[in-house]
Design a protein around this motif. Structure first.
Motif, mmCIF file in Angstrom:
data_model
loop_
_atom_site.group_PDB
_atom_site.id
_atom_site.type_symbol
_atom_site.label_atom_id
_atom_site.label_comp_id
_atom_site.label_asym_id
_atom_site.label_seq_id
_atom_site.Cartn_x
_atom_site.Cartn_y
_atom_site.Cartn_z
ATOM 1 N N SER A 112 -63.902 -14.325 -74.507
ATOM 2 C CA SER A 112 -64.048 -15.606 -73.799
ATOM 3 C C SER A 112 -63.016 -15.617 -72.684
ATOM 4 O O SER A 112 -61.811 -15.683 -72.940
ATOM 5 C CB SER A 112 -63.825 -16.787 -74.746
ATOM 6 N N LYS A 130 -61.333 -16.622 -68.709
ATOM 7 C CA LYS A 130 -60.957 -17.831 -67.968
ATOM 8 C C LYS A 130 -62.110 -18.351 -67.111
ATOM 9 O O LYS A 130 -62.267 -19.559 -66.934
ATOM 10 C CB LYS A 130 -59.733 -17.553 -67.095
ATOM 11 N N LYS A 144 -65.204 -17.992 -67.904
ATOM 12 C CA LYS A 144 -66.294 -18.286 -68.839
ATOM 13 C C LYS A 144 -67.501 -17.358 -68.649
ATOM 14 O O LYS A 144 -68.654 -17.790 -68.673
ATOM 15 C CB LYS A 144 -66.736 -19.756 -68.730
ATOM 16 N N THR A 145 -67.216 -16.066 -68.473
ATOM 17 C CA THR A 145 -68.294 -15.087 -68.346
ATOM 18 C C THR A 145 -68.272 -14.043 -69.460
ATOM 19 O O THR A 145 -69.024 -13.069 -69.407
ATOM 20 C CB THR A 145 -68.200 -14.359 -66.992
ATOM 21 N N ASP A 191 -68.791 -16.609 -74.304
ATOM 22 C CA ASP A 191 -69.265 -17.620 -73.352
ATOM 23 C C ASP A 191 -70.769 -17.508 -73.135
ATOM 24 O O ASP A 191 -71.475 -18.517 -73.018
ATOM 25 C CB ASP A 191 -68.535 -17.461 -72.017
ATOM 26 N N TYR A 212 -72.370 -19.217 -76.078
ATOM 27 C CA TYR A 212 -72.295 -20.676 -75.938
ATOM 28 C C TYR A 212 -73.352 -21.184 -74.968
ATOM 29 O O TYR A 212 -73.988 -22.210 -75.197
ATOM 30 C CB TYR A 212 -70.902 -21.094 -75.460
ATOM 31 N N GLU A 213 -73.550 -20.448 -73.875
ATOM 32 C CA GLU A 213 -74.554 -20.829 -72.887
ATOM 33 C C GLU A 213 -75.949 -20.816 -73.505
ATOM 34 O O GLU A 213 -76.768 -21.711 -73.270
ATOM 35 C CB GLU A 213 -74.493 -19.881 -71.691
#
Length: 308
Positions: free
Chosen positions: A144, A146, A148-149, A153, A156-157
């Motif tokens: 995860s 900074k 968010k890629t 992440d 989560y998307e």
């Protein structure tokens, strides 16, 4: 195919290594291996262009159809010999997941199928096997990020994608299958019993832990082969066993990073295996004439399915 329990369904996930560009006649070889395996649905990764994808479908034949992510570098594709419902197509904003419904021919059955290709940067096992890494936080900083890629992440998307969560809610009627290259190991594999081959770590890798805990999806390969000690099932790597640095003298870390997950009480995996063809292959940098065109092993799962 038929089985004594009803109809069967073969799923394939296949990272194509820049769509066959790394070996001679690579696109033809991808087509060859798909035809040998005879899957019903395929999750593809590393598609290069829409034009090349069209050429690929033409080579496969008229019985095949498919979709790709609609960006300059499509990356993810889903192909099938069944019928795609284009109206159900859903793509996450970062283009790491794509899903749609597939209607099975000669049947009223539908599959909600999702193809995945998670972020490949900051590969976790490299950190875990670095002797200067002493904290789990250091390893997880690549999962995860900074911006968010990271792979966590990406998951989560997916979990914030309305159509995906709605599909899971309906999985008792329409089975859900998620397949692809996750670029991360599974939390089911890095356990206490095999710490010695994992840099001394037991790790609940966030992407797989999060996805399965939040959805109830089941890892089909690990359901059949529950012990990662007895059956590691590594899919990385076929031809990158030693990196080009240090004159190919330092081994890469092998792992299982390509998965076929499912959720349905009506589906049951009865066979799952990794695949790299039947011919021997050469390691990088002597790989160009290899018959099998990928740096990943493909994964195949056969499901039995009781028809309503």
């Amino acid at each position: 195919m038929d089985s004594k329990n009803g109809k069967t369904l073969r799923i394939l996930t296949f990272n194509t290594w820049y769509f066959g560009k790394k070996v001679e006649n690579g696109l033809d070889k991808i087509v060859k291996h798909i035809k040998l395996l005879k899957p019903d649905i395929v999750a593809l990764q590393e598609i290069q262009t829409a034009l090349l994808f069209k050429e690929f479908l033409d080579k496969l034949g008229a019985e095949w159809s498919g979709v790709i992510t609609p960006n300059i570098y499509p990356d993810i594709g889903i192909i099938t010999t069944h019928t795609i419902d284009d109206k159900t197509l859903s793509i996450t904003p970062c283009n790491k997941s794509m899903g749609l419904n597939i209607h099975l021919k000669n049947s009223t059955e539908i599959i909600s199928f999702w193809g995945m290709h998670l972020d490949h940067h900051s590969y976790g096992p490299y950190a875990a096997n670095n002797k200067l890494v002493t904290k789990m936080e250091q390893i997880f900083s690549g999962e995860s990020t900074k911006n968010k890629t990271g792979r966590q992440d990406n998951i989560y998307e997916l979990l914030e994608t309305k159509s995906f969560m709605e599909a899971l809610e309906k999985s008792d009627k329409i089975p859900v299958i998620v397949a692809g290259d996750f670029n991360t190991p599974s939390h089911l594999d890095w356990i206490k019993e095999n710490e010695e081959i994992h840099g001394g770590w037991t790790i609940k890798w966030p992407a797989t832990t999060l996805l399965q805990s939040k959805t109830g999806l089941i890892d089909s390969f690990r359901e059949i082969y529950p012990s990662p000690v007895e059956t590691p099932g590594c899919t990385w790597t076929t031809v990158n066993r030693y990196g080009p640095e240090w004159d190919f003298s330092i081994p890469d870390t092998l792992d299982r990073i390509d998965f076929i997950l499912y959720k349905s009480q009506r589906l049951k995996p009865f066979k799952s295996f990794v695949y790299s063809g039947s011919e021997s292959f050469q390691q990088v940098p002597n790989h160009e004439k290899n018959d099998y065109p990928s740096d990943h092993f493909a994964v195949v799962t056969d499901f039995s399915w009781v028809i309503k």
